[in-house]
Design an enzyme around this catalytic site. Structure first.
Site, PDB file in Angstrom:
ATOM      1  N   ARG A 141       0.886  -1.171   0.000  1.00 33.65           N
ATOM      2  CA  ARG A 141       0.000   0.000   0.000  1.00 33.65           C
ATOM      3  C   ARG A 141       0.914   1.209   0.000  1.00 33.65           C
ATOM      4  O   ARG A 141       1.626   1.470   0.985  1.00 33.65           O
ATOM      5  CB  ARG A 141      -0.920   0.000   1.222  1.00 33.65           C
ATOM      6  CG  ARG A 141      -1.637   1.320   1.396  1.00 33.65           C
ATOM      7  CD  ARG A 141      -2.797   1.261   2.346  1.00 33.65           C
ATOM      8  NE  ARG A 141      -3.921   0.554   1.751  1.00 33.65           N
ATOM      9  CZ  ARG A 141      -5.169   0.582   2.210  1.00 33.65           C
ATOM     10  NH1 ARG A 141      -5.456   1.270   3.288  1.00 33.65           N
ATOM     11  NH2 ARG A 141      -6.130  -0.079   1.607  1.00 33.65           N
ATOM     12  N   HIS A 201      -7.026   0.552  -6.805  1.00 30.83           N
ATOM     13  CA  HIS A 201      -7.245  -0.319  -5.650  1.00 30.83           C
ATOM     14  C   HIS A 201      -7.903  -1.607  -6.162  1.00 30.83           C
ATOM     15  O   HIS A 201      -9.084  -1.867  -5.904  1.00 30.83           O
ATOM     16  CB  HIS A 201      -8.146   0.410  -4.638  1.00 30.83           C
ATOM     17  CG  HIS A 201      -8.152  -0.177  -3.274  1.00 30.83           C
ATOM     18  ND1 HIS A 201      -7.367  -1.253  -2.879  1.00 30.83           N
ATOM     19  CD2 HIS A 201      -8.880   0.164  -2.150  1.00 30.83           C
ATOM     20  CE1 HIS A 201      -7.602  -1.530  -1.609  1.00 30.83           C
ATOM     21  NE2 HIS A 201      -8.509  -0.690  -1.145  1.00 30.83           N
ATOM     22  N   CYS A 252     -16.257   1.381  -0.066  1.00 36.92           N
ATOM     23  CA  CYS A 252     -15.065   0.594   0.281  1.00 36.92           C
ATOM     24  C   CYS A 252     -14.741   0.657   1.761  1.00 36.92           C
ATOM     25  O   CYS A 252     -14.083  -0.235   2.281  1.00 36.92           O
ATOM     26  CB  CYS A 252     -13.880   1.073  -0.547  1.00 36.92           C
ATOM     27  SG  CYS A 252     -13.579   2.839  -0.392  1.00 36.92           S
ATOM     28  N   ARG A 257     -13.388  -8.841   1.029  1.00 32.44           N
ATOM     29  CA  ARG A 257     -11.965  -8.541   0.785  1.00 32.44           C
ATOM     30  C   ARG A 257     -11.132  -9.795   1.066  1.00 32.44           C
ATOM     31  O   ARG A 257     -10.195 -10.116   0.338  1.00 32.44           O
ATOM     32  CB  ARG A 257     -11.506  -7.378   1.678  1.00 32.44           C
ATOM     33  CG  ARG A 257     -12.144  -6.034   1.374  1.00 32.44           C
ATOM     34  CD  ARG A 257     -11.672  -5.481   0.043  1.00 32.44           C
ATOM     35  NE  ARG A 257     -10.219  -5.382  -0.011  1.00 32.44           N
ATOM     36  CZ  ARG A 257      -9.480  -4.392   0.530  1.00 32.44           C
ATOM     37  NH1 ARG A 257     -10.096  -3.374   1.112  1.00 32.44           N
ATOM     38  NH2 ARG A 257      -8.166  -4.384   0.439  1.00 32.44           N
TER      39      ARG A 257
END
Ligand code: CP
Ligand code: NVA
Length: 310
Positions: A101, A128, A260, A288
């Site tokens: 990230r 993303h 999200c 996720r």
């Protein structure tokens, strides 16, 4: 070496394969089965920004697969303490795959260039992809076949929006964005969206009502992404008319609300909508874990297949 840096790099069949693996392992998990498909495999996770979902999902899925994950944050000072090409080559000596990230997408691309293990983008300023995989997995659970369905985005044309535009294009959903003019995608990004799926239906409008009409999903994200804190006051003014609230949702009574997370209730979405009956945010966050497990298994199986050939 295959990586997961952006969904634009994957074919439709590859995305479907990742989702299929994720769905199968999700069903196994529901039955209480956590098969250690990759025992003692190690993922290195580099975080230049905060996270809840990304960190917990990757760490958990690596444990489910029989391996583990190492959390690397401020102390490694990614991109500053040492050149990225050294960082990538050193980590490749030790771990089996890396998730990053990062503030700058180019840094992740640079890392992948020098890494000899798969690299996964866990969010950059550009995209993303892991989020979009989980989002489509979720929408399919809710509505079944998503082909031809309208996916509406309301708000900033940001990293999450771009990954959703790519995946919707690849999987045959219509993507409609309600975004203020000054915050829409640049021509360069629009060109990438077109090249990703030349026949896809893609619409941009400044009118949020037009964007959501007939939609199966209405998605929004924070108006101020990580790294944009200096623009907070301006952005809150500019996006004020783009709040997803009950009034807007009246124009798409069959739509699920998606986000999200983390969300700022009272800004991009009202409490009434995000906590209301149309909201899919919790299963969406949960997916996720499952979608990324599909991606990790897909990547590691390719490494194993390449090793078997040599
Ligand atoms: N949606 C998402 O990526 O959440 P985190 O920032 O908490 O990882
Ligand atoms: N657009 C947001 C997404 C957070 C998961 C950000 O980049 O901060």
């Amino acid at each position: 070496m295959r990586h997961l840096l952006t969904l634009k790099d994957l074919t439709t069949a590859e995305i479907e394969e990742i989702l299929a693996i994720g769905n199968a392992l999700k069903a196994d998990l529901k039955r209480g089965v956590r098969e250690p498909l990759f025992p003692n495999f190690v993922m290195g996770m580099i975080f230049q920004k905060q996270s809840l979902r990304t960190r917990v999902s990757f760490e958990t899925l690596m444990t489910h697969l029989g391996g583990s994950a190492i959390y690397l944050a401020g102390d490694v000072d990614f991109g500053k303490r040492e050149p990225i090409h050294d960082f990538a080559r050193v980590m490749s000596e030790m771990v089996d795959l890396v998730m990053i990230r990062a503030k700058h997408h180019e840094d992740v691309a640079e890392f992948a260039k020098y890494a000899s293990v798969p690299v996964i983008n866990g969010l950059t300023d550009y995209s993303h992809p892991c989020q979009a995989l989980a989002d489509i997995m979720t929408l399919r659970e809710l509505v079944g076949d998503t082909t031809g369905k309208k996916f509406a985005w309301v708000g900033d044309a940001n990293n999450v929006a771009l990954s959703l535009a790519f995946i919707c294009g690849k999987l045959g959903l219509k993507f409609s964005m309600g975004t203020p003019g000054a915050y829409q995608f640049s021509d360069e990004i629009l060109q990438q969206i077109h090249e990703n799926a030349p026949d896809a239906e893609f619409e941009v409008t400044e009118d949020p009502v037009k964007a959501v009409e007939g939609a199966s999903a209405v998605y929004t994200d924070v108006w101020v992404s990580m790294g944009q804190e200096d623009e907070k006051a301006q952005r809150e003014r500019d996006f004020a008319a783009y709040q997803v609230n009950a009034e807007l949702m009246k124009h798409c009574p069959d739509a699920y609300f998606m986000h999200c997370l983390p969300a700022r209730r009272g800004f991009e979405v009202t409490e009434e909508v995000i906590d209301g009956p149309q909201s899919a945010i919790i299963p969406e966050a949960g997916n996720r874990l499952h979608a990324q497990k599909g991606a990790v298994v897909w990547l590691l199986r390719q490494v194993q297949a390449a090793k078997a050939q040599n």
